[in-house]
Design a protein around this motif. Sequence first.
Motif, PDB file in Angstrom:
ATOM      1  N   ASN A   1       6.320 -56.880 -34.979  1.00 54.63           N
ATOM      2  CA  ASN A   1       6.771 -57.767 -33.916  1.00 54.63           C
ATOM      3  C   ASN A   1       8.245 -57.554 -33.591  1.00 54.63           C
ATOM      4  O   ASN A   1       9.003 -57.004 -34.389  1.00 54.63           O
ATOM      5  CB  ASN A   1       6.491 -59.219 -34.293  1.00 54.63           C
ATOM      6  CG  ASN A   1       5.008 -59.551 -34.211  1.00 54.63           C
ATOM      7  OD1 ASN A   1       4.248 -58.841 -33.551  1.00 54.63           O
ATOM      8  ND2 ASN A   1       4.594 -60.625 -34.861  1.00 54.63           N
ATOM      9  N   LEU A   2       8.657 -58.011 -32.412  1.00 58.47           N
ATOM     10  CA  LEU A   2       9.988 -57.737 -31.883  1.00 58.47           C
ATOM     11  C   LEU A   2      10.946 -58.885 -32.178  1.00 58.47           C
ATOM     12  O   LEU A   2      10.622 -60.062 -31.969  1.00 58.47           O
ATOM     13  CB  LEU A   2       9.903 -57.528 -30.367  1.00 58.47           C
ATOM     14  CG  LEU A   2       9.045 -56.340 -29.922  1.00 58.47           C
ATOM     15  CD1 LEU A   2       8.736 -56.437 -28.430  1.00 58.47           C
ATOM     16  CD2 LEU A   2       9.743 -55.021 -30.239  1.00 58.47           C
ATOM     17  N   THR A   3      12.134 -58.524 -32.640  1.00 57.88           N
ATOM     18  CA  THR A   3      13.167 -59.522 -32.895  1.00 57.88           C
ATOM     19  C   THR A   3      13.749 -60.028 -31.577  1.00 57.88           C
ATOM     20  O   THR A   3      13.608 -59.401 -30.527  1.00 57.88           O
ATOM     21  CB  THR A   3      14.291 -58.939 -33.750  1.00 57.88           C
ATOM     22  OG1 THR A   3      14.976 -57.927 -32.987  1.00 57.88           O
ATOM     23  CG2 THR A   3      13.746 -58.336 -35.050  1.00 57.88           C
ATOM     24  N   ASP A   4      14.457 -61.134 -31.653  1.00 59.27           N
ATOM     25  CA  ASP A   4      15.107 -61.670 -30.450  1.00 59.27           C
ATOM     26  C   ASP A   4      16.133 -60.693 -29.892  1.00 59.27           C
ATOM     27  O   ASP A   4      16.324 -60.613 -28.673  1.00 59.27           O
ATOM     28  CB  ASP A   4      15.766 -63.012 -30.758  1.00 59.27           C
ATOM     29  CG  ASP A   4      14.745 -64.140 -30.947  1.00 59.27           C
ATOM     30  OD1 ASP A   4      13.528 -63.888 -30.741  1.00 59.27           O
ATOM     31  OD2 ASP A   4      15.159 -65.251 -31.313  1.00 59.27           O
ATOM     32  N   ARG A   5      16.790 -59.938 -30.758  1.00 59.73           N
ATOM     33  CA  ARG A   5      17.748 -58.938 -30.272  1.00 59.73           C
ATOM     34  C   ARG A   5      17.033 -57.861 -29.471  1.00 59.73           C
ATOM     35  O   ARG A   5      17.512 -57.416 -28.415  1.00 59.73           O
ATOM     36  CB  ARG A   5      18.487 -58.301 -31.456  1.00 59.73           C
ATOM     37  CG  ARG A   5      19.602 -57.332 -31.045  1.00 59.73           C
ATOM     38  CD  ARG A   5      20.162 -56.579 -32.236  1.00 59.73           C
ATOM     39  NE  ARG A   5      19.211 -55.618 -32.768  1.00 59.73           N
ATOM     40  CZ  ARG A   5      18.997 -54.394 -32.253  1.00 59.73           C
ATOM     41  NH1 ARG A   5      19.664 -53.987 -31.177  1.00 59.73           N
ATOM     42  NH2 ARG A   5      18.135 -53.575 -32.820  1.00 59.73           N
ATOM     43  N   GLN A   6      15.878 -57.426 -29.952  1.00 60.29           N
ATOM     44  CA  GLN A   6      15.100 -56.431 -29.207  1.00 60.29           C
ATOM     45  C   GLN A   6      14.595 -56.998 -27.883  1.00 60.29           C
ATOM     46  O   GLN A   6      14.614 -56.318 -26.857  1.00 60.29           O
ATOM     47  CB  GLN A   6      13.930 -55.938 -30.058  1.00 60.29           C
ATOM     48  CG  GLN A   6      14.353 -55.094 -31.248  1.00 60.29           C
ATOM     49  CD  GLN A   6      13.179 -54.746 -32.154  1.00 60.29           C
ATOM     50  OE1 GLN A   6      12.463 -55.635 -32.613  1.00 60.29           O
ATOM     51  NE2 GLN A   6      12.973 -53.463 -32.392  1.00 60.29           N
ATOM     52  N   LEU A   7      14.152 -58.255 -27.894  1.00 66.85           N
ATOM     53  CA  LEU A   7      13.709 -58.879 -26.647  1.00 66.85           C
ATOM     54  C   LEU A   7      14.845 -58.952 -25.633  1.00 66.85           C
ATOM     55  O   LEU A   7      14.637 -58.725 -24.436  1.00 66.85           O
ATOM     56  CB  LEU A   7      13.154 -60.280 -26.927  1.00 66.85           C
ATOM     57  CG  LEU A   7      11.897 -60.354 -27.804  1.00 66.85           C
ATOM     58  CD1 LEU A   7      11.500 -61.803 -28.041  1.00 66.85           C
ATOM     59  CD2 LEU A   7      10.750 -59.574 -27.192  1.00 66.85           C
ATOM     60  N   ALA A   8      16.050 -59.229 -26.106  1.00 62.65           N
ATOM     61  CA  ALA A   8      17.197 -59.277 -25.198  1.00 62.65           C
ATOM     62  C   ALA A   8      17.463 -57.911 -24.574  1.00 62.65           C
ATOM     63  O   ALA A   8      17.776 -57.805 -23.378  1.00 62.65           O
ATOM     64  CB  ALA A   8      18.432 -59.779 -25.942  1.00 62.65           C
TER      65      ALA A   8
END
Length: 354
Positions: free
Chosen positions: A242-249
């Motif tokens: 799953n993707l971290t919030d940093r990656q989503l940003a």
Amino acid sequence: MTALPVFDGHNDFLLRLLRNPGEREKIWLEGEGAGHLDLPRMRKGGFAGGFFAIYISSPMPHDAPDFEALMDNPPFELPLPELIGHEQAQPVALAMAGHLFWMERAAKGQFRICRSATELRACLAAGTVSGIMHMEGAEPIAADLDALYLYHAMGLRSLGPVWSRPTVFGHGVPFAYPSGPDTGPGLTEAGKDLIRACNELRIMVDLSHLNEKGFDDVAKLSDAPLVATHSNAHAVTPSARNLTDRQLAAIRETGGMVGLNFATSFLRPDGRKAPEMGWEPVLRHLDHLLANLGEDHVGLGSDFDGATVPEGIGDVTGLPALQQAMRDHGYGEELMRKLCHENWFAVLERTWGA
């Protein structure tokens, strides 16, 4: 209320055909009562189209552990298979591409392989199921990249450099819970060349199985929107996939896209694979993705025929039930259209052009 057509970010239907070539007419045109997809159930469930993955499965050693049992009893970290060379992978990939072209012929106008966003929209308007040739793991391509141009000429429009196990291009994340995605080195020099070539050819790069360093390498190199076709939110379910919030940003900043993966082990907060679950985990992931990406950058990426999905979905005919749960949760019709298909078409237009 009428169900909306769904364009889907990922499925493994071609793998079912590869494993059952003598039954492919029954599987595709009639449905054999197994798996998640076939043409009649796609029509019943409102499946308008999606990415059809060419994927090379790893040989299973005789002493392999019971992966199903391990994934239903966290914590776990499954061992990754060894790298597969392009000489071994290429015949399998060509066979799977052949199945995709056969699907188009056999469907007699009900299914079309699309190479442009214009073709996708035309299929949606006509009620024709559309398919994009996707490669999940670039094992069929050697470091010289010659085969990339061949597959592009055949219709390849989306590619993930890895499927979790390493390739000559980079490193993927293991199936692990709890775990973050920072699990190893990033892209190789050949991998960086691959990303540049995909940008040149306007092949969409899929980040779904890349580890964190590989993700960052693509973000630095690519001039296209960052896309993860079938991934979820690490903040809700701390799986390595799953993707971290940093990656989503980072994805949001490029005008990119994430397709919600229906795999239970990436949805359930406890990381288990069991399908017995309600809608709440699905909606928590959608809410988190929407909060971090915005309503123009989230869609669906089922992983049909490649994962265990929630019992409320079951197979492709469960898509209307998912839509009803989303409406009951408070999602309005404009947002529903974006999540079900419009966002995928828009990001492909930004990536491919018209």
